[in-house]
Design a protein around this motif. Structure first.
Motif, mmCIF file in Angstrom:
data_model
loop_
_atom_site.group_PDB
_atom_site.id
_atom_site.type_symbol
_atom_site.label_atom_id
_atom_site.label_comp_id
_atom_site.label_asym_id
_atom_site.label_seq_id
_atom_site.Cartn_x
_atom_site.Cartn_y
_atom_site.Cartn_z
ATOM 1 N N GLU A 172 0.149 4.208 0.537
ATOM 2 C CA GLU A 172 -0.267 5.214 1.525
ATOM 3 C C GLU A 172 -0.049 4.740 2.953
ATOM 4 O O GLU A 172 -0.296 5.500 3.891
ATOM 5 N N VAL B 89 -1.791 2.690 4.697
ATOM 6 C CA VAL B 89 -3.052 2.749 5.444
ATOM 7 C C VAL B 89 -3.613 1.370 5.766
ATOM 8 O O VAL B 89 -4.722 1.262 6.275
ATOM 9 N N CYS C 150 -3.354 -2.958 -3.520
ATOM 10 C CA CYS C 150 -3.523 -4.066 -2.567
ATOM 11 C C CYS C 150 -4.296 -5.207 -3.222
ATOM 12 O O CYS C 150 -3.926 -6.382 -3.088
ATOM 13 N N MET D 78 -12.297 -4.459 -5.444
ATOM 14 C CA MET D 78 -12.496 -3.013 -5.507
ATOM 15 C C MET D 78 -13.965 -2.763 -5.852
ATOM 16 O O MET D 78 -14.445 -3.160 -6.912
ATOM 17 N N ILE E 222 -8.111 -1.589 6.834
ATOM 18 C CA ILE E 222 -7.795 -0.443 5.956
ATOM 19 C C ILE E 222 -8.383 0.829 6.569
ATOM 20 O O ILE E 222 -9.548 0.834 6.976
ATOM 21 N N CYS F 223 0.843 -1.207 0.000
ATOM 22 C CA CYS F 223 0.000 0.000 0.000
ATOM 23 C C CYS F 223 0.874 1.251 0.000
ATOM 24 O O CYS F 223 1.663 1.463 0.924
HETATM 25 S S1 SF4 Z 1 -6.582 0.801 -2.446
HETATM 26 FE FE1 SF4 Z 1 -5.338 -0.536 -1.192
HETATM 27 S S2 SF4 Z 1 -3.259 -0.074 -1.750
HETATM 28 FE FE2 SF4 Z 1 -4.484 1.629 -2.502
HETATM 29 S S3 SF4 Z 1 -4.480 3.127 -0.845
HETATM 30 FE FE3 SF4 Z 1 -6.257 1.863 -0.496
HETATM 31 S S4 SF4 Z 1 -5.550 0.290 0.860
HETATM 32 FE FE4 SF4 Z 1 -3.732 1.208 0.030
#
Ligand code: SF4
Ligand code: SF4
Lengths: 402, 94
Positions: free
Chosen positions: B56, B58, B78, B89, B67, B54
């Motif tokens: 960020e 997070v 991720c 997603m 998350i 990741c």
């Molecule tokens: S989608 Fe996954 S990899 Fe991208 S910022 Fe969010 S948690 Fe991190």
């Protein structure tokens, strides 16, 4: 006692930087600037100047080092010319946007293509909109004095200052320079007592991305958006007009030399024909003015010292009584007019001054411009004006144009 | 210096989400199916590639991994990296 020493413009700049007790210097060699940094490296090597001399691989890095040094509150110096300045262009913007009081000498040189190592002012004029204060010097005395003033100005308004002067014509030409006394410089320019933008007790991230709009940070504190921060830079440059004038006045009181602040003039009071120029072409015009006045022509000269911030009101005031204006300059805004001519015309718009206006681009790439040629150009312009050619496109002086 | 304004240049206190809550940049939201997630299934600390990749920072390296949606920008790295295909997603509801 201050004493006069015969020296080049680059020696004057290096000596001034030393007397300002610069703490960090980073520069990359480029003609005609190199001898400034050579002199400074000698000062550092001999222990005369206690400064960190950072050797870098490019001008982009040179200014980046100064940005980092200035960010933690060090007095930082660099100098460059032409392609070196263009190569650091990104960081030139960055230094101004970060509001760092860096001083840089730009030893003016033409830019390629085609290659030229010789003088004109296209390099610094092309950096007009980067948010730096730009001061142009007419002789070596003004160089030493302006570098000292530049730190005072930069540190007062948190805006970097570019001290510009003509390559070879000043940088490598010897003339007498009165060197101020170190104690006086120290009193005029006390050490920078600041940790800059950083504070170990309150760690911050400098220059994170900002948004088009204002936004609360993680602590809920409202932070400015891009436009607010840029507006503050613009306001600081506007405020710098007063500061440049004030610092010039203070300098004149302490050191006895008045370079005019934003502008200077020569025989301009009640002159009907006003010549406007910037840098060494302005000082070269002085003998031409003398000669024309001896012939009964009522001509005077205005030297523009601050190109940014541009002294709009002061220019209007100086030109208020003009019956004709003739601009001489070493830079052009391609596809339009001479760069200074553009600024002057814009400054005069809406004022009562509506007079014939001629402009000359001269000395590009180091072509010689001497007082005789300037005198001939002025005489020719006056003849053309008398014949009704009131505002022709920019003339190219001493250039084959057929 | 005459400028007392703290805000003459861009600065932020170093902190999680120093610019504010950037989670609202997200179009797609990563949802972890703990029924497939390796550390949860094996009941021991393992994998955590989502945490590692990741950009960020997070995702937590805990079991189950969590998350922080206040700052997840929805890049989907991720989900791409998860060896168990445990992350999907999902479009943010308008
Ligand atoms: S989608 Fe996954 S990899 Fe991208 S910022 Fe969010 S948690 Fe991190
Ligand atoms: S990468 Fe996938 S399997 Fe591995 S810990 Fe993250 S969600 Fe679980």
């Amino acid at each position: 006692m201050s004493k006069a020493i015969i020296m080049t413009g680059n020696s004057a700049a290096a000596l001034a930087a030393k007397m300002c007790r610069i703490q960090v210097v980073a520069a990359y060699p480029i003609t005609p600037q190199t001898s400034i940094t050579e002199a400074i490296s000698n000062y550092v090597e001999s222990g005369e100047l206690k400064a960190e001399y950072v050797r870098v691989e490019s001008e982009h890095s040179a200014l980046t080092v100064c940005i980092a040094a200035s960010t933690v509150g060090a007095r930082a110096f660099t100098s460059t010319s032409s392609h070196g300045l263009l190569y650091m262009h990104e960081q030139v913007h960055w230094a101004a946007g970060s509001r760092l009081p860096i001083v840089m000498c730009c030893v003016n040189r033409g830019v390629g293509a085609p290659w030229s190592i010789f003088n004109d002012q296209q390099d610094s004029v092309s950096q007009r909109d980067t948010g730096w204060i730009q001061l142009y010097c007419r002789d070596n005395q003004e160089i030493i004095d302006t570098v000292i003033q530049a730190y005072k100005i930069a540190e007062a308004v948190s805006v970097p200052v570019m001290v510009c002067y003509d390559g070879f014509v000043l940088s490598h030409t010897m003339m007498p320079v009165v060197v101020p006394m170190q104690e006086q410089v120290d009193a005029f320019l006390p050490p920078l007592k600041t940790s800059g933008h950083l504070d170990t007790a309150n760690p911050r991230n400098i220059n994170p991305v900002v948004f088009p709009w204002r936004r609360a940070d993680s602590q809920g504190v409202m932070r400015d958006g891009y436009m607010e921060i840029r507006y503050k830079l613009h306001s600081a440059l506007n405020d710098a007009r007063g500061v440049i004038t004030q610092v010039n006045g203070e300098y004149a009181r302490v050191f006895g030399r008045d370079h005019g602040g934003l502008l200077w003039d020569y025989n301009a009071n009640a002159a009907e024909i006003l010549i406007v120029a910037m840098g060494s072409i302005a000082s070269e015009s002085m003998p031409a003015i003398d000669s024309l006045r001896a012939q009964g022509i009522n001509v005077g000269l205005i030297g523009v010292r601050a190109f940014r911030p541009f002294p709009k009101l002061e220019v209007r005031e100086k030109l208020a009584g003009a019956k004709a204006i003739i601009v001489l300059e070493k830079a052009i805004s391609y596809g339009h007019d001479g760069a200074l001519a553009c600024e002057l015309k814009a400054a005069l718009y809406g004022s009562a001054v509506r007079v014939p206006f001629h402009s000359y681009v001269a000395g590009l790439g180091g072509r010689d411009v001497n007082a005789k040629e300037i005198e001939a150009a002025i005489t020719d312009s006056l003849k053309q004006i008398a014949e009704g050619n009131l505002e022709p496109p920019t003339h190219w002086l001493n250039c084959r144009t057929e | 210096m005459i400028y007392k304004d703290f805000n003459i240049f861009s600065a932020a206190t170093s902190a999680l989400g120093e610019l504010g809550k950037t989670g609202d940049w997200r179009d797609l939201k990563p949802i972890i199916d703990y029924g497939k997630c390796i550390p949860v299934v094996k009941d021991k600390p393992s994998c955590f590639l989502c945490w590692l990749y990741c950009p960020e920072g997070v995702v937590s390296s805990s079991s189950p991994p969590r998350i922080d949606y206040d700052y997840c920008k929805g890049c989907g790295i991720c989900a791409e990296e998860c060896p168990a295909k445990a992350i999907t997603m999902v479009e943010e509801s308008k």
